[in-house]
Design an enzyme around this catalytic site. Sequence first.
Site: not given
Ligand SMILES: *Cc1c(COP(=O)(O)O)cnc(C)c1O
Length: 392
Positions: A55, A108, A181, A206
């Site tokens: 952790r 998101y 992001d 992603k």
């Molecule tokens: C999927 C996503 C998130 C969140 O990510 P997780 O891995 O599902 O927690 C945040 N921002 C964007 C643009 C995303 O597509």
Amino acid sequence: MKKNIETECVHSAKIKYELRDVSPPIHLSSTFYFKSAQEGGELFDGKKNGYIYTRISNPTIKLLEETIKNLEKGEKALCFASGMGAISALILGVLKQGEKVIFSEPLYGGTHALFKRLKEKGFFEFKGIKASEFEEKLKKEIDKNTKLIYIETPANPTLDIIDIEEVAKIAKEKGIFLAVDNTFATPYHQNPLELGSDFVIHSMTKYLGGHTDLIGGALIGKKEILEEIDKEERAHIGAVLSPFNAWLVLRGIKTLAVRMKAHSENARTLANFLNEHPKVEKVFYPGLENFKGHKVAKKQMRNGFSGMLSFIHKNGKKGAMKFIDSLKLCVKAVSLGAVETLVEHPASMTHSTLSEEELIKAGIHPGLIRISVGIENIEDIIRDIERALSKS
Ligand SMILES: *Cc1c(COP(=O)(O)O)cnc(C)c1O
């Protein structure tokens, strides 16, 4: 040695192991023994003994952090169990009670829901500004409590583009942080830190992972503040990435550049096809010359415009639902950045936590369909989409 992005993706995760593995090993151990004095260790001295507990730190996760740091050209990167874990750690790490975040809309869905919850609980203030008018309205919204600007560009699911350099300049002037992001663009197309942002967020679930088989997140930025977030929010809130998932992301990253090239070429071809189709009211894709954010996207992105696009069905919500249901090859699913083409309806799926009023404010039309264009042969994708359009 200076490396181009394609080379960086393949060679970044190199560590000299005694056993000379070319692919890094997975360190699944939750705990690491303390070296005895005879082995050169110092009794109970964690610093001298290196890794202690997963952790807190783990060699496989560390290797991924080094790789992502290089790809995003940051001073330090931290990995988390999910993109949401990274976002939570950033918000809790940077803000004091009552301080304010200004964010771009749409966001998101999960991020939007988290911000709403933290606001309702009275912890922090959150103020949204429409992405399409973000730069012009931003200055007016910044007050003495504002600590962080949080943006997505391209935005989810409308693909709105925000000028990172311009927002970073305002943030610097006012002495506040900017976080971007970068999940949609990936470091193949865009490096927000080089454009003046202080933090970059990734959902590694992603494109970085790329194969729909893991959940993970990352936060990249300046060393000093990330060291603090590492010791406090990451270790103690505990949204820690598993070493196995870290290894999967390391493997995914090796093909990131070739995948992104295929994703963005396919998306461009599909956007052009949809742009001419009579059942399509409007296409949202930063690579289209008639798209509002095209000029800024061209300035701050490179190698194309990634693989995400959306469009409004001429027959509104009913048409959109019928279209999605008629697809045979493309997969009806949330998430994005997969090798498979994924299609979804934001108003009822990814952004269903938003009220009708919030959807309108965020520019999410009921007939909007989002496509994460995969790396299949584009003619096959188009054939499937053309068929589904004719049935809706
Ligand atoms: C999927 C996503 C998130 C969140 O990510 P997780 O891995 O599902 O927690 C945040 N921002 C964007 C643009 C995303 O597509």
